[in-house]
Design a protein around this motif. Sequence first.
Motif, PDB file in Angstrom:
ATOM      1  N   LEU A 201      13.070  -4.084  -1.983  1.00  0.00           N
ATOM      2  CA  LEU A 201      12.119  -5.187  -1.917  1.00  0.00           C
ATOM      3  C   LEU A 201      11.188  -5.013  -0.719  1.00  0.00           C
ATOM      4  N   SER A 202      11.743  -4.574   0.398  1.00  0.00           N
ATOM      5  CA  SER A 202      10.901  -4.364   1.580  1.00  0.00           C
ATOM      6  C   SER A 202       9.878  -3.260   1.335  1.00  0.00           C
ATOM      7  N   ASP A 203      10.292  -2.218   0.594  1.00  0.00           N
ATOM      8  CA  ASP A 203       9.354  -1.154   0.244  1.00  0.00           C
ATOM      9  C   ASP A 203       8.231  -1.702  -0.632  1.00  0.00           C
ATOM     10  N   ARG A 209       1.208  -4.368   0.473  1.00  0.00           N
ATOM     11  CA  ARG A 209       0.307  -4.600   1.603  1.00  0.00           C
ATOM     12  C   ARG A 209      -0.624  -3.402   1.800  1.00  0.00           C
ATOM     13  N   THR A 210      -0.059  -2.214   1.669  1.00  0.00           N
ATOM     14  CA  THR A 210      -0.871  -1.004   1.815  1.00  0.00           C
ATOM     15  C   THR A 210      -1.943  -0.937   0.741  1.00  0.00           C
ATOM     16  N   GLN A 337      -9.907   1.973 -15.564  1.00  0.00           N
ATOM     17  CA  GLN A 337      -8.589   2.605 -15.544  1.00  0.00           C
ATOM     18  C   GLN A 337      -8.595   3.818 -14.618  1.00  0.00           C
ATOM     19  N   LEU A 338      -9.677   4.579 -14.658  1.00  0.00           N
ATOM     20  CA  LEU A 338      -9.789   5.738 -13.783  1.00  0.00           C
ATOM     21  C   LEU A 338      -9.980   5.317 -12.331  1.00  0.00           C
ATOM     22  N   ALA A 339     -10.672   4.200 -12.101  1.00  0.00           N
ATOM     23  CA  ALA A 339     -10.871   3.716 -10.737  1.00  0.00           C
ATOM     24  C   ALA A 339      -9.537   3.450 -10.053  1.00  0.00           C
ATOM     25  N   VAL A 340      -8.569   2.927 -10.807  1.00  0.00           N
ATOM     26  CA  VAL A 340      -7.239   2.699 -10.241  1.00  0.00           C
ATOM     27  C   VAL A 340      -6.622   4.022  -9.813  1.00  0.00           C
ATOM     28  N   ALA A 341      -6.773   5.047 -10.660  1.00  0.00           N
ATOM     29  CA  ALA A 341      -6.206   6.357 -10.331  1.00  0.00           C
ATOM     30  C   ALA A 341      -6.900   6.970  -9.112  1.00  0.00           C
ATOM     31  N   VAL A 342      -8.216   6.778  -9.006  1.00  0.00           N
ATOM     32  CA  VAL A 342      -8.976   7.361  -7.903  1.00  0.00           C
ATOM     33  C   VAL A 342      -8.622   6.710  -6.564  1.00  0.00           C
ATOM     34  N   TYR A 343      -8.356   5.411  -6.581  1.00  0.00           N
ATOM     35  CA  TYR A 343      -8.207   4.662  -5.336  1.00  0.00           C
ATOM     36  C   TYR A 343      -6.763   4.276  -5.010  1.00  0.00           C
ATOM     37  N   THR A 344      -5.787   4.925  -5.635  1.00  0.00           N
ATOM     38  CA  THR A 344      -4.391   4.633  -5.313  1.00  0.00           C
ATOM     39  C   THR A 344      -3.602   5.933  -5.199  1.00  0.00           C
ATOM     40  N   PRO A 345      -2.527   5.940  -4.407  1.00  0.00           N
ATOM     41  CA  PRO A 345      -1.685   7.128  -4.304  1.00  0.00           C
ATOM     42  C   PRO A 345      -0.818   7.300  -5.545  1.00  0.00           C
ATOM     43  N   ALA A 346      -0.495   8.534  -5.888  1.00  0.00           N
ATOM     44  CA  ALA A 346       0.248   8.814  -7.116  1.00  0.00           C
ATOM     45  C   ALA A 346       1.620   8.156  -7.119  1.00  0.00           C
ATOM     46  N   GLU A 347       2.289   8.095  -5.952  1.00  0.00           N
ATOM     47  CA  GLU A 347       3.652   7.558  -5.946  1.00  0.00           C
ATOM     48  C   GLU A 347       3.699   6.056  -6.178  1.00  0.00           C
ATOM     49  N   GLY A 348       2.565   5.383  -6.072  1.00  0.00           N
ATOM     50  CA  GLY A 348       2.525   3.947  -6.337  1.00  0.00           C
ATOM     51  C   GLY A 348       1.693   3.603  -7.552  1.00  0.00           C
TER      52      GLY A 348
END
Length: 411
Positions: A201-203, A209-210, A337-348
Motif C-alpha cells: 500500500l505504501s508503494d 504521488r510520483t 492511449q499513447l500519451a499515457v505510455a509516453v509520459y509514464t514509466p513502464a513498471e507503473g
Amino acid sequence: MGLSENDRSIAGFTMTGHALVHWFETSIPIFLVVWLAEFDVSVALLGLVITLGYAPFGIGALPGGILADRYGTKRLIIVCLFGMSGAFLVLSFADSIYLIAVGLLIWGVAASIYHPAGLSLISTGVEDRGTVFAWHGIAGNTGIALGPFVAATLLIFLDWSLVAAALAVPGLLAALWGLSTDFDPVAATEELDDATVQASLSDLIADSRTLFASAFAVVFVLVTFEGLFYRGILTYLPEILQGLPALTGFDPGLGLEGIEPGDYLYVGLLVIGMAGQYAGGRATNYVAVEKGLMGIFVVLALLALAFVPVASLGLGPLVVLCAVIGFFLFAIQPFYQLAVAVYTPAEGRGLSYGYTYLGQFGLASSSIAVGGFILGSFTLAAFFAVLSSFALVGAGLAALLWVRYSKGAVA
C-alpha cells in the motif's frame, strides 16, 4: 514493416478482449425494455440497478490497474473474460430484479479490469504500439456496434434469458482460447523483466504521488475531459437524432421493426469510428502525440458547435456531419492511449492506465447527469456548446503538454 509474431499474438488477444468488453457493455441497454415489463419495476429503479453495472466499470479501473501490475496482464484479462461471461449467465437465470442487480454488479467489476490490463499489455509488449492501439480500438468499435445489434436480433426469436446466455458464449470461448496463447508481455521495454511487480500500500501511495507530480497529471485531466465529451455525445445522440426534423419520415427500408431512423445513423457513426481508430493509430507514427491531441480536440469542438446549424440543413448534411464526428471521436483514442505510455514509466503502466480509465469511464460519467440537465432545461445548442467547451479544455491541456513537458516523442 509488418507486425512481429509477438505483436500479432498480443494484438489478437487484446483485440478479442476489447471487442467483448464492449459487446457486453452495449447489449445491456437492449434488455432494459424487456426487464421493465418482466419485473414490473419503475424506470428509476431499473436505472439505479443498471448503474450498479456501469459504475464499477469505471471506478474499478484503478484497482484493475494495480492488480495488472501485481499479477500480470494476461492473467487479469482472462479473469475479466470469465467474469463477464459468468455475469451474463447469472443474468440468464435471474428471476427477480435483485438477481439482475447481482449479475450487473459482477459484470461491472469484471469488465473494469480490461482497459488498464489490456492497454498496459500493449504498451509493454508491442513494438509497433501505434498500429496495435489502432486495431485494438477498431475491435472495440466492432463490439460496440455488434453487441446491441446481435442482442436485439436474437430477442426477436428467443426469450431474453436465452439471449443473455447466448451472449456469454463468445466470452467463454475467448477465455479458453486465451489460456493457450503464448507471447512475451514485456518484449517492448528493457525496463521490466517477466516477473510480476509486487507492491505494498505504501508503494502504491508513493507511486501515485510520483505519477501525479509528473506530466501524467495533465494527461489524466485531459483524458477525463475527452471522456466528458465522449460519454455525453454517445449517451444522448440517439435521443437527439430521433427528434430532428431531418429524420422525420425517413425509412431505411431494412424491415427491422422497432428500429428508428436515428438508430441507423447512430450505428453508422460507430462504424465510421473504426476507420477513425485506424487512421488515428497510424497517425501516431508520424505526428507528435501532443500535436495530434490538440488538433483533434479543436476539430471536435468545432463539430459540436456546428451540429445544430448543420442538422437544420437536411438529411444529407446531417449524415456527413455524423460521419465526421464518428471519425474524429474515435481517432483521438490512440493518441491519448499513447500519451499515457509516453509520459509514464513502464513498471507503473498498469497503475497509469487504471487512473486513466478511472477518469475516462468513472469521473467522465458525470457528463450523463450534466447533459440530461442541460437538455431538460436549456436548448440543444447549449448542450453542444458545453460539449465544445469540454473539447476546448482538452485542447488547452494538450497544448500545455506540448509547451511544458513535450519529449518530442513520436511512437
